[in-house]
Design a protein around this motif. Structure first.
Motif, mmCIF file in Angstrom:
data_model
loop_
_atom_site.group_PDB
_atom_site.id
_atom_site.type_symbol
_atom_site.label_atom_id
_atom_site.label_comp_id
_atom_site.label_asym_id
_atom_site.label_seq_id
_atom_site.Cartn_x
_atom_site.Cartn_y
_atom_site.Cartn_z
ATOM 1 N N HIS A 1 17.075 30.997 -58.677
ATOM 2 C CA HIS A 1 16.987 29.451 -57.858
ATOM 3 C C HIS A 1 16.075 28.929 -57.308
ATOM 4 N N TYR A 2 15.733 28.594 -57.625
ATOM 5 C CA TYR A 2 14.002 27.525 -56.558
ATOM 6 C C TYR A 2 14.525 27.266 -55.441
ATOM 7 N N LEU A 3 13.919 27.684 -54.144
ATOM 8 C CA LEU A 3 14.266 27.156 -52.676
ATOM 9 C C LEU A 3 13.709 25.667 -52.921
ATOM 10 N N GLU A 4 13.681 25.004 -53.766
ATOM 11 C CA GLU A 4 13.474 23.246 -53.890
ATOM 12 C C GLU A 4 14.078 22.963 -54.608
ATOM 13 N N HIS A 5 15.157 23.412 -55.378
ATOM 14 C CA HIS A 5 16.461 22.834 -56.515
ATOM 15 C C HIS A 5 17.720 23.138 -56.470
ATOM 16 N N ASP A 6 19.079 22.686 -56.189
ATOM 17 C CA ASP A 6 20.072 22.773 -55.588
ATOM 18 C C ASP A 6 20.754 23.469 -57.126
ATOM 19 N N TRP A 7 19.831 23.406 -58.480
ATOM 20 C CA TRP A 7 20.775 24.135 -59.311
ATOM 21 C C TRP A 7 19.991 25.791 -59.780
ATOM 22 N N VAL A 8 21.583 26.355 -60.480
ATOM 23 C CA VAL A 8 20.779 28.387 -60.666
ATOM 24 C C VAL A 8 20.955 28.654 -61.989
ATOM 25 N N ALA A 9 19.794 29.278 -61.900
ATOM 26 C CA ALA A 9 18.997 29.295 -63.264
ATOM 27 C C ALA A 9 20.392 30.836 -63.455
ATOM 28 N N GLU B 1 22.123 33.461 -66.837
ATOM 29 C CA GLU B 1 22.583 34.230 -67.621
ATOM 30 C C GLU B 1 22.358 33.514 -68.979
ATOM 31 N N GLY B 2 21.253 33.231 -70.306
ATOM 32 C CA GLY B 2 21.380 32.278 -70.717
ATOM 33 C C GLY B 2 20.874 30.895 -70.977
ATOM 34 N N ALA B 3 20.662 30.826 -68.949
ATOM 35 C CA ALA B 3 20.070 29.932 -69.249
ATOM 36 C C ALA B 3 19.193 28.980 -70.210
ATOM 37 N N TYR B 4 18.838 27.929 -70.479
ATOM 38 C CA TYR B 4 17.398 27.138 -70.887
ATOM 39 C C TYR B 4 16.439 26.464 -69.621
ATOM 40 N N VAL B 5 15.671 26.430 -69.437
ATOM 41 C CA VAL B 5 14.273 25.518 -68.128
ATOM 42 C C VAL B 5 13.141 25.473 -68.504
ATOM 43 N N PHE B 6 13.049 24.069 -68.464
ATOM 44 C CA PHE B 6 12.109 22.889 -69.031
ATOM 45 C C PHE B 6 11.381 22.961 -67.689
ATOM 46 N N GLU B 7 10.463 22.803 -66.610
ATOM 47 C CA GLU B 7 10.068 23.290 -65.748
ATOM 48 C C GLU B 7 8.514 21.895 -65.960
ATOM 49 N N PRO B 8 8.666 20.375 -65.815
ATOM 50 C CA PRO B 8 7.277 19.185 -66.154
ATOM 51 C C PRO B 8 6.421 19.729 -65.216
ATOM 52 N N PRO B 9 5.002 18.950 -65.679
ATOM 53 C CA PRO B 9 4.311 19.021 -64.271
ATOM 54 C C PRO B 9 4.304 18.825 -63.545
ATOM 55 N N GLY B 10 3.538 19.209 -62.108
ATOM 56 C CA GLY B 10 4.076 18.946 -61.324
ATOM 57 C C GLY B 10 4.887 19.186 -60.235
ATOM 58 N N GLU B 11 6.269 19.999 -60.853
ATOM 59 C CA GLU B 11 7.016 21.171 -59.984
ATOM 60 C C GLU B 11 6.007 21.381 -59.180
#
Ligand code: FE
Length: 174
Positions: free
Chosen positions: A90-98, A100-110
């Motif tokens: 996970h990211y310290l800046e977000h409350d979601w957890v990635a 196994e099997g998950a797809y993540v899109f991180e937009p510009p500005g992250e």
């Protein structure tokens, strides 16, 4: 064309590819058995190059983080795509957890800091990183950067050091 109406359904394309087209890359052992293919990035963090695209300024790689490893806080000026192959993070800046099997899109500005929980032995995630990773302190002051060229340099030095030879990286560069 509807099925059954193409007499040439299984005929390969008959013409030459564009003469300026680059050769494809095929990596049979994307998750490698040879540990030397994991390039050290930080303590408990490694990357496995798959495509180092210097002509478009991005890189495709597997990121491996073992227990207690951290990918330092960084900002992305361009989009990132990720697919979790193993473990969880996970990211310290977000409350979601990635997971196994998950797809993540991180937009510009992250801007984020990747951590692996203590109960996860190892995570592996396939990432497309475009442009740069711009490393910052908690208040945004720049601490350095990585781009496809610094990644290529890291691979070159590592592959030389482990006996594969610095030119080994060439197979991943386009
Ligand atoms: Fe990131």
């Amino acid at each position: 064309m509807p099925a059954g109406h193409d007499d040439h359904a299984r005929m390969p394309f008959q013409l030459a590819f564009p003469k300026d087209a680059l050769p494809e890359i095929v990596v049979p052992d994307a998750i490698p058995n040879d540990e030397r293919l994991w390039v050290p990035q930080a303590e408990n963090v490694w990357f496995r190059p798959l495509c180092l695209n210097r002509s478009q300024g991005y890189w495709m790689n597997l990121l491996k983080v073992r227990k207690s490893g951290v990918v330092s806080r960084h900002r992305h000026p361009q989009a990132v795509h990720g697919l979790v192959l193993k473990g969880r993070w996970h990211y310290l800046e977000h409350d979601w957890v990635a997971t196994e099997g998950a797809y993540v899109f991180e937009p510009p500005g992250e801007t984020h800091t990747l951590v692996v929980p203590d109960d996860v032995e190892e995570m592996i995630t396939y990432f497309q990183v475009n442009g740069i990773m711009y490393y910052v302190d908690p208040w945004g002051k720049n601490l350095g950067f990585e781009d496809v060229f610094t990644k290529i340099d890291m691979c070159r030095a590592h592959f030389e050091a482990v006996g594969l030879g610095s030119d080994y990286v060439g197979r991943f560069i386009r």
